[in-house]
Write a protein that holds these residues in place. Sequence first.
Motif, PDB file in Angstrom:
ATOM      1  N   PHE A   1      -1.746  10.809   4.490  1.00  0.00           N
ATOM      2  CA  PHE A   1      -2.652  10.413   5.037  1.00  0.00           C
ATOM      3  C   PHE A   1      -2.361   8.874   5.861  1.00  0.00           C
ATOM      4  N   PRO A   2      -1.816   7.940   5.384  1.00  0.00           N
ATOM      5  CA  PRO A   2      -1.361   6.718   5.809  1.00  0.00           C
ATOM      6  C   PRO A   2      -0.493   7.051   7.052  1.00  0.00           C
ATOM      7  N   LEU A   3       0.408   8.153   6.874  1.00  0.00           N
ATOM      8  CA  LEU A   3       1.418   8.402   7.869  1.00  0.00           C
ATOM      9  C   LEU A   3       0.782   9.047   9.211  1.00  0.00           C
ATOM     10  N   THR A   4      -0.210   9.616   9.154  1.00  0.00           N
ATOM     11  CA  THR A   4      -1.054   9.927  10.215  1.00  0.00           C
ATOM     12  C   THR A   4      -1.582   8.818  11.096  1.00  0.00           C
ATOM     13  N   ILE A   5      -1.979   7.899  10.500  1.00  0.00           N
ATOM     14  CA  ILE A   5      -2.153   6.768  10.750  1.00  0.00           C
ATOM     15  C   ILE A   5      -1.393   5.953  11.759  1.00  0.00           C
TER      16      ILE A   5
ATOM     17  N   ASP B   1       1.729  19.046   9.476  1.00  0.00           N
ATOM     18  CA  ASP B   1       0.352  18.516   9.645  1.00  0.00           C
ATOM     19  C   ASP B   1       0.047  17.213  10.275  1.00  0.00           C
ATOM     20  N   ALA B   2       1.102  16.352  10.196  1.00  0.00           N
ATOM     21  CA  ALA B   2       0.960  15.029  10.654  1.00  0.00           C
ATOM     22  C   ALA B   2       0.637  14.732  12.005  1.00  0.00           C
TER      23      ALA B   2
ATOM     24  N   ILE C   1      -4.657  13.317  16.056  1.00  0.00           N
ATOM     25  CA  ILE C   1      -5.658  13.474  17.201  1.00  0.00           C
ATOM     26  C   ILE C   1      -6.909  12.569  17.136  1.00  0.00           C
ATOM     27  N   ILE C   2      -7.583  12.614  15.768  1.00  0.00           N
ATOM     28  CA  ILE C   2      -8.776  11.972  16.076  1.00  0.00           C
ATOM     29  C   ILE C   2      -8.452  10.429  15.959  1.00  0.00           C
ATOM     30  N   PHE C   3      -7.310   9.867  15.347  1.00  0.00           N
ATOM     31  CA  PHE C   3      -7.242   8.273  15.633  1.00  0.00           C
ATOM     32  C   PHE C   3      -6.772   8.030  16.860  1.00  0.00           C
TER      33      PHE C   3
ATOM     34  N   ILE D   1     -10.606   0.770  14.515  1.00  0.00           N
ATOM     35  CA  ILE D   1     -10.881   2.090  14.337  1.00  0.00           C
ATOM     36  C   ILE D   1     -10.852   2.320  12.359  1.00  0.00           C
ATOM     37  N   ARG D   2     -11.376   1.213  11.955  1.00  0.00           N
ATOM     38  CA  ARG D   2     -11.484   1.255  10.424  1.00  0.00           C
ATOM     39  C   ARG D   2     -12.673   2.058  10.142  1.00  0.00           C
ATOM     40  N   ASN D   3     -13.620   2.079  10.646  1.00  0.00           N
ATOM     41  CA  ASN D   3     -14.764   3.210  10.380  1.00  0.00           C
ATOM     42  C   ASN D   3     -14.179   4.516  10.510  1.00  0.00           C
ATOM     43  N   ILE D   4     -13.419   5.084  11.360  1.00  0.00           N
ATOM     44  CA  ILE D   4     -13.003   6.176  11.670  1.00  0.00           C
ATOM     45  C   ILE D   4     -12.093   6.469  10.463  1.00  0.00           C
TER      46      ILE D   4
END
Length: 318
Positions: free
Chosen positions: A105-109, A190-191, A196-198, A232-235
Amino acid sequence: MNVNVIKTKCDKINVKLTNGRFKNIWKYRWLYAFMLPGVLFFLTFRYAPMWGLVMAFQDYRPHLGIFGSEWVWLKHFERFFTLPDFWMLFRNTLLLALYDLIIFFPLTILLALMLNEITREWFKKSVQTIVYIPYFLSWVVIVGITHILLSTEGGIVQHFLFNSFGVSIDFLTSIDWFRPLIVMQMVWKDAGWGTIIFLAALTGVNPALYEAARLDGANRLRLIWHITLPSIRNIIIILLILRLGNFLDLGFEQIFLMVNSLNREVGEVFDTYVYRVGLVQGQFSYSAAVGLFKAAVGLVLVVGANWIAKKFGEEGIY
C-alpha cells in the motif's frame, strides 16, 4: 390546530416531496441508467449469495437443500477454532495481509508521487503504460513467468546464480522465500494500477500552494511532505479503510498456484483452505463457516478503522 388539518398539510408536503423526487430521477435518468448495471451486479453477485451463509449453521446436504438440512448452529465454528491448523492458517494469512498493508500500500503512494514529479509528459505516459501492463496479466501468467525465472530446471535466475556464485537456491519450494515471492509478485502486478486514484487526487492539488511554498524556500521534498501528502490524506485514509475490509482476502489464484507440498506450512491460507475442504472434500457448511469468519473480521476492521478516522477528524467512508 385541528389534527385533520395537520394531517392534510403533511400529506400535501409528502406529495410535493414525492413529485420532486420523481422529477429529479427523470431529470437525471441517464445517470441512473449508467448506474443500473453496477447495482444489478452487486445485487446478483454480492447480496443474493449472502443467503447461502445460512449453510454455516447447518449440516448442509445438497440433496436436501437449505430448507431441508439439519441445523447445527455453532458446531462448525467450534470445530474450526479448535482445529490444530487454525493458528497456522491465521498466522500465514495475517502475515501476508500485513505485508500487503505495510509494503504494498505505501509503495503505490510512493509510485504515484514519483510519477507526479515527472515533468516531461511523453515520458510520464510511457512510464505509466509500462507499470500498468502487468495488471492485465492473469495470475496464471505471472506465476508461469516466476517458474520460468526461478525453476531449478532451466530457470534463468538459477543459471545466473550457479554460473556466477556456484550456488543454487530452490526459491519455489523454500519456506523462507515463499512470502517474499508473493509480495514481489503483488508489487509487480498491481502497484502500477493502484496509483491511478492517487494520481487523480494529485491533479486536484492547488498549484498556488506550491508556488507560495517555493517562495518561502521549500525544496521538492518539503513540498511533498507539507503540501502533496496533506492534500491527498483523505483519499489515503479512505482507501486504507476499504483495503482493511479485504484484509484477510489475499486472492485465491496467486496463493493456490504458488503453494506446493513443501511450502504449505507457510503458504496455506484461509482461501486455499476453503477451496480444499469445501470444493475438493465437499464440506460445504464447514467452508461456509470459515468464509463467514473472514467476512466478520473484515467488517470489524472496517467499522473500527472508520471510527478511529472519525475520532481524528477525518471523513471516513460513512
